[in-house]
Design an enzyme around this catalytic site. Structure first.
Site, PDB file in Angstrom:
ATOM      1  N   GLU A   1       0.817  -1.220   0.000  1.00 43.84           N
ATOM      2  CA  GLU A   1       0.000   0.000   0.000  1.00 43.84           C
ATOM      3  C   GLU A   1       0.851   1.271   0.000  1.00 43.84           C
ATOM      4  OE1 GLU A   1      -2.875  -0.176   3.127  1.00 43.84           O
ATOM      5  OE2 GLU A   1      -3.771  -2.016   2.391  1.00 43.84           O
TER       6      GLU A   1
ATOM      7  N   GLU B   1      -5.141  -8.653   0.949  1.00 43.38           N
ATOM      8  CA  GLU B   1      -5.829  -8.196   2.167  1.00 43.38           C
ATOM      9  C   GLU B   1      -7.298  -8.008   1.857  1.00 43.38           C
ATOM     10  OE1 GLU B   1      -4.486  -4.765   4.344  1.00 43.38           O
ATOM     11  OE2 GLU B   1      -2.380  -5.328   4.127  1.00 43.38           O
TER      12      GLU B   1
HETATM   13  O1  IFM Z   1      -4.082  -2.966   9.212  1.00 48.44           O
HETATM   14  C1  IFM Z   1      -4.104  -2.438   7.933  1.00 48.44           C
HETATM   15  C2  IFM Z   1      -2.908  -2.922   7.142  1.00 48.44           C
HETATM   16  O2  IFM Z   1      -1.713  -2.611   7.778  1.00 48.44           O
HETATM   17  C3  IFM Z   1      -2.899  -2.285   5.775  1.00 48.44           C
HETATM   18  N1  IFM Z   1      -4.170  -2.432   5.116  1.00 48.44           N
HETATM   19  C4  IFM Z   1      -5.365  -2.122   5.847  1.00 48.44           C
HETATM   20  C5  IFM Z   1      -5.356  -2.836   7.187  1.00 48.44           C
HETATM   21  C6  IFM Z   1      -6.661  -2.503   7.963  1.00 48.44           C
HETATM   22  O3  IFM Z   1      -6.752  -1.133   8.172  1.00 48.44           O
END
Ligand code: IFM
Length: 448
Positions: free
Chosen positions: A169, A351
């Site tokens: 990210e 994710e």
């Molecule tokens: O916890 C975070 C992660 O570090 C990066 N993506 C989103 C998740 C939830 O907010």
């Protein structure tokens, strides 16, 4: 969503879970680890809820064996984790910390013994503080520092790790760190944001080159948060705000890295920080595309905001997760289809998950049925995307464990396993059982 439950997935579809170093490892001072920017940032009052820090977190550094056993219990085929740069290079570059590297040796060997594929991400936001003190992402030299770090990791672990990501990210830590002051270094500095964005892209190029040179069989990619950006109203100003946020959020990293160009509005802003040949240094054909997705995001014009736009709330009547994030599985399906059309790469969802403020009931049970509903709807959306032609090859839940949720500290929990931070006991939630059952049924072909 339509009747998609029977859409069959590829037989080698990969089910996994994800975490990151600062969010779970703890052991902040153990065995020669250096401080990261998050160690410093957490110590400033008001930055993190309850003044929480990652000092102990889930103590995964000491409990990784137990955590691998949890993964084995639910039957995942892969685990995505990140390496803490300051744990393996406490001074950011130069002398490696053998004790820190040895921790990842133990973790990787434990995963392989459990037949769980390690997916290693080089950077999930915990920059060595010592590099921040030298300008961090504002210093163009950081591309070389990152390349050297990638070389160390590829050389050490490339014999056992087949999948590497450069960044997780990148748009979040740059935009939040330099645009909105919600992450380190806590700045609201548009010029800094454009410069940092470009330097992260240069570091990506240097990292990919190092990974491929020192671990030639590795499959290399980056992990992008991809979420539709919606204007909060149909006014021209809000529409323009959404277009600009979309460039920051969804385009400025993957387009530069894969297509070798910057999106139009940001191209003008970044131009002053570019040197001849930079896009050629950044653009590398990845082996796969990592997608992180939770919900759509909303933008509004704001003449007083440093970037001219602000984040906005979703409409009041939309379905929401327990922490208020919009739930819109169709947006997930459409995002996967869109990423497929734009980049034509194998996609791994690295994710997806739902946050909640939760605790065990009197019987010690965490019946997180909202999370189960979310995961069920989103995996159905994934099937729809595949049925529509998107080349999605894996899905990883965020997260294995409850963990340090950045500015929200430990209040927001995303884990399949509840963590009692007093005792470090892990308790499977209903969602852990649901996920195990899903994986089992996909393996055996038995309908859910
Ligand atoms: O916890 C975070 C992660 O570090 C990066 N993506 C989103 C998740 C939830 O907010």
């Amino acid at each position: 969503m339509g009747d998609v439950k029977r859409t069959s997935l590829p037989h080698d579809f990969l089910w996994g879970v994800s975490t990151s170093s600062y969010q779970i490892e703890g052991a902040a001072q153990a065995d020669g680890r250096g401080p990261s920017v998050w160690d410093a940032y957490c110590r400033v009052l008001g930055h993190v809820a309850n003044s929480d820090t990652g000092d102990v977190a889930c103590d995964h550094y000491h409990r990784y064996r137990e955590d691998i056993a949890l993964m084995k219990d639910i039957g995942v085929g892969a685990y995505r984790f990140s390496v803490s740069w300051p744990r393996v290079l406490p001074t950011g570059r130069g002398q490696a910390n053998e004790a820190g590297l040895a921790f990842y040796d133990r973790l990787i060997d434990g995963l392989l013994a459990a037949k769980i594929e390690p997916w290693l991400c080089l950077y999930h936001w915990d920059l060595p503080q010592v590099l921040q003190d030298q300008g961090g992402w504002l210093n163009r030299d950081i591309a070389g520092w990152f390349g050297d770090y990638a070389q160390l990791i590829a050389t050490r672990f490339g014999d056992r790790v087949g999948r590497f990501a450069t960044f997780n990210e990148p748009s979040v830590f740059t935009l939040f760190g330099y645009g909105f002051a919600w992450h380190p270094p806590g700045a609201t500095d548009p010029a800094g944001l454009y410069k940092a964005t470009h330097h992260v892209n240069l570091a990506h190029g240097a990292g990919v080159d190092a990974l491929r040179t020192y671990s030639p069989s590795a499959l290399v990619g980056a992990i992008h948060n991809m979420q539709p950006v919606r204007p909060v109203s149909r006014t021209v100003a809000d529409e323009a705000a959404a277009t600009l946020l979309d460039e920051h959020w969804n385009k400025v990293f993957p387009e530069a890295q894969i297509l070798g160009r910057y999106p139009p509005m940001l191209a003008r802003a970044i131009e002053p920080y570019m040197q001849p040949g930079d896009l050629a240094r950044i653009c590398r054909q990845p082996d796969w595309f990592g997608v992180n997705h939770y919900s759509p995001v909303y933008a509004k014009a704001d003449a007083n905001a440093p970037l001219g736009f602000a984040w906005a709330d979703a409409p009041a009547d939309v379905p929401r997760s327990p922490i208020g994030w919009q739930m819109d599985p169709a947006a997930f399906r459409d995002t996967l289809i869109d990423v497929h059309r734009r980049y034509r790469l194998p996609i791994y969802v690295l994710e997806n998950g739902a946050g909640a403020v939760e605790k065990p009931d009197a019987a010690g049970v965490i019946d997180d049925r909202e999370r189960v509903g979310y995961l069920s709807d989103y995996t159905d959306a994934l099937r729809e995307a595949i049925a529509a032609g998107a080349d999605v090859r894996g899905y990883f839940v965020w997260s294995l464990l409850d963990n340090f949720e950045w500015g929200a500290g430990y209040d927001n929990r995303f884990g399949l396993f509840y963590v009692d931070y007093q005792t470090q006991r892990r308790i499977p939630k209903a969602s852990a059982r649901w996920y195990a059952q899903l994986i089992r049924s996909e393996r055996t072909g038995v309908a859910r």
